[in-house]
Design a protein around this motif. Structure first.
Motif: not given
Length: 231
Positions: A174, A176-178, A180-183, A185
């Motif tokens: 969860e 990591q997905e948040l 990734r949405e913000r660009g 890693r």
């Protein structure tokens, strides 16, 4: 036939005087430059850091000259964390004390002429003149490109990728997905590890998170949620 000797050009007296004067001005300027501005205002000293990139010993020397037993460190951090000051009073027995950060008036930030970044990020603190204990002060400055943070801000602090997002004890997938949405890693670390890793076991939970550098989150992960931690 005899060749007349070649004369070497000599600098004119005026040129020599100009070079001497310029060298003198440069030497004077370098010798007189100070990293701190220490001003007495009533019963307090107001200390302004003018050069955030000065050698730490320069700070110590200028503080000692005023009889102040203060250790000053300027440490790289995020833009949102810059200008924050962390103070330990009486470092042999830490306790709250009177020294504190002092914000500069807003009009100082709206200068018409450009100034170097290190100068724009001046900050100041104040403390009583009769303060006789030993203190350690850490002042945050905005990190340069590629520089690691010595004062890592929390991942949910203002200006950071997960500001106001409850991410603690959520699954790694969860979070990591948040990110990734913000660009950005993340890298990962767990209790007992000394170095961050590029990957983490699937099924982990995120127990905490900080920014280790600009755009570089660092997540503390564990195999199970920690019930003592709140999101």
């Amino acid at each position: 036939m005899t060749t007349p000797p070649t004369r070497r050009p000599r600098p004119s007296p005026s040129a020599g005087a100009a070079w001497t004067t310029l060298a003198g001005l440069l030497a004077f300027g370098l010798g007189q430059a100070s990293a701190l501005d220490i001003e007495r205002v009533g019963d307090h000293y107001v200390i302004t850091v003018k050069d955030l990139l000065a050698d730490p010993e320069v700070y110590q020397s200028e503080l000692r000259d005023r009889g102040l037993d203060i250790t000053l460190r300027v440490a790289p951090t995020s833009a949102g964390n810059a200008r924050r000051m962390f103070v330990l009073h009486d470092v042999d027995s830490p306790a709250l004390g009177p020294a504190r950060a002092r914000e500069r008036p807003h009009h100082h930030r709206r200068r018409a002429r450009p100034v170097p970044a290190a100068r724009r990020l001046r900050d100041r603190g104040e403390g009583p003149v009769d303060y006789a204990k030993k203190a350690e002060i850490i002042l945050g400055r905005q990190a340069m490109l590629g520089e690691k943070y010595a004062i890592p801000p929390g991942l949910a602090m203002p200006g950071e990728p997960l500001h106001c997002v409850a991410f603690v004890n959520r699954s790694l997938a969860e979070v990591q997905e948040l990110l990734r949405e913000r660009g950005v890693r993340a890298r990962f670390i767990s209790n007992g590890q000394r170095r961050a890793q590029d990957s983490a076991p699937s099924g982990c939970y995120v127990l905490d998170g900080v920014m280790s550098a600009h755009g570089e989150p660092l997540l503390l992960v564990g195999s199970t949620p920690n019930p003592r931690l709140t999101p």
